[in-house]
Design a protein around this motif. Structure first.
Motif, mmCIF file in Angstrom:
data_model
loop_
_atom_site.group_PDB
_atom_site.id
_atom_site.type_symbol
_atom_site.label_atom_id
_atom_site.label_comp_id
_atom_site.label_asym_id
_atom_site.label_seq_id
_atom_site.Cartn_x
_atom_site.Cartn_y
_atom_site.Cartn_z
ATOM 1 N N SER A 73 64.177 -33.703 61.525
ATOM 2 C CA SER A 73 63.079 -33.967 62.461
ATOM 3 C C SER A 73 63.108 -32.968 63.611
ATOM 4 O O SER A 73 62.059 -32.443 64.008
ATOM 5 C CB SER A 73 63.197 -35.395 62.987
ATOM 6 O OG SER A 73 62.229 -35.632 63.966
ATOM 7 N N ASN A 74 64.297 -32.684 64.133
ATOM 8 C CA ASN A 74 64.417 -31.710 65.225
ATOM 9 C C ASN A 74 64.024 -30.312 64.762
ATOM 10 O O ASN A 74 63.385 -29.564 65.503
ATOM 11 C CB ASN A 74 65.841 -31.706 65.776
ATOM 12 C CG ASN A 74 66.166 -32.973 66.537
ATOM 13 O OD1 ASN A 74 65.275 -33.668 67.014
ATOM 14 N ND2 ASN A 74 67.436 -33.297 66.653
ATOM 15 N N VAL A 75 64.413 -29.945 63.546
ATOM 16 C CA VAL A 75 64.038 -28.635 63.016
ATOM 17 C C VAL A 75 62.527 -28.546 62.856
ATOM 18 O O VAL A 75 61.916 -27.516 63.153
ATOM 19 C CB VAL A 75 64.767 -28.370 61.674
ATOM 20 C CG1 VAL A 75 64.166 -27.193 60.947
ATOM 21 C CG2 VAL A 75 66.244 -28.150 61.911
ATOM 22 N N SER A 76 61.912 -29.621 62.410
ATOM 23 C CA SER A 76 60.454 -29.637 62.264
ATOM 24 C C SER A 76 59.771 -29.475 63.621
ATOM 25 O O SER A 76 58.804 -28.715 63.749
ATOM 26 C CB SER A 76 60.021 -30.939 61.598
ATOM 27 O OG SER A 76 58.632 -31.029 61.547
ATOM 28 N N ASP A 77 60.268 -30.187 64.626
ATOM 29 C CA ASP A 77 59.697 -30.054 65.967
ATOM 30 C C ASP A 77 59.870 -28.631 66.504
ATOM 31 O O ASP A 77 58.947 -28.061 67.093
ATOM 32 C CB ASP A 77 60.348 -31.050 66.933
ATOM 33 C CG ASP A 77 59.995 -32.490 66.621
ATOM 34 O OD1 ASP A 77 59.020 -32.710 65.864
ATOM 35 O OD2 ASP A 77 60.698 -33.399 67.118
ATOM 36 N N THR A 78 61.045 -28.056 66.290
ATOM 37 C CA THR A 78 61.312 -26.688 66.746
ATOM 38 C C THR A 78 60.399 -25.702 66.039
ATOM 39 O O THR A 78 59.867 -24.781 66.663
ATOM 40 C CB THR A 78 62.789 -26.334 66.496
ATOM 41 O OG1 THR A 78 63.623 -27.278 67.165
ATOM 42 C CG2 THR A 78 63.107 -24.939 67.004
ATOM 43 N N SER A 79 60.208 -25.897 64.761
ATOM 44 C CA SER A 79 59.318 -25.019 63.997
ATOM 45 C C SER A 79 57.891 -25.098 64.524
ATOM 46 O O SER A 79 57.208 -24.074 64.661
ATOM 47 C CB SER A 79 59.361 -25.400 62.527
ATOM 48 O OG SER A 79 58.433 -24.665 61.784
ATOM 49 N N ALA A 80 57.428 -26.298 64.834
ATOM 50 C CA ALA A 80 56.088 -26.451 65.398
ATOM 51 C C ALA A 80 55.985 -25.770 66.764
ATOM 52 O O ALA A 80 54.977 -25.115 67.063
ATOM 53 C CB ALA A 80 55.732 -27.930 65.510
ATOM 54 N N ASN A 81 57.035 -25.890 67.576
ATOM 55 C CA ASN A 81 57.021 -25.253 68.897
ATOM 56 C C ASN A 81 57.016 -23.726 68.772
ATOM 57 O O ASN A 81 56.318 -23.038 69.515
ATOM 58 C CB ASN A 81 58.230 -25.700 69.719
ATOM 59 C CG ASN A 81 58.115 -27.144 70.155
ATOM 60 O OD1 ASN A 81 57.029 -27.710 70.181
ATOM 61 N ND2 ASN A 81 59.240 -27.747 70.490
#
Length: 124
Positions: A73-81
């Motif tokens: 989930s954190n990697v997904s959020d970072t990717s979106a950012n």
């Protein structure tokens, strides 16, 4: 002794012999059933700790999967950012940078054309 008594005695002897002949397989069958009972008991005694270990392993695996889910989930959020930041940089710097490059290319082209005489032009 009468004939009926002798026949009864023979029938009793045959029945006793039949009981003795059947007693041996029945005793062996009893021993087999005892062995089966011991085997089932040992399987049951061995299965209980194994079930406890499997339960503990499943619980630990579940905890680790929760951690992996959080990481994903954190990697997904970072990717979106990062994607949003890239879009912002492209929008804010990309267009002006393209204009500057195009302008400098035009200036270079104009200076190159200005410094040499055009063909077919008469010099005075």
């Amino acid at each position: 002794m009468s004939v009926g008594a002798i026949a009864g005695l023979i029938a009793a002897a045959v029945f006793a012999l039949l009981v003795l002949l059947l007693a041996v397989p029945i005793m062996k069958l009893g021993q087999v059933l005892d062995e089966v009972r011991v085997a089932v008991r040992s399987l049951s005694d061995g299965a209980t700790p194994m079930m406890n270990e499997v339960t503990a392993t499943v619980a630990t695996t579940h905890q680790q999967l929760k951690k992996v889910d959080d990481i994903a989930s954190n990697v997904s959020d970072t990717s979106a950012n990062i994607s949003a930041l890239t879009s912002l940089v492209t929008a804010s710097l990309g267009s002006p940078l393209i204009k500057v490059v195009a302008f400098s290319h035009g200036v270079r082209k104009a200076l190159a054309n200005y410094s040499r005489p055009a063909t077919g032009r008469r010099s005075r």
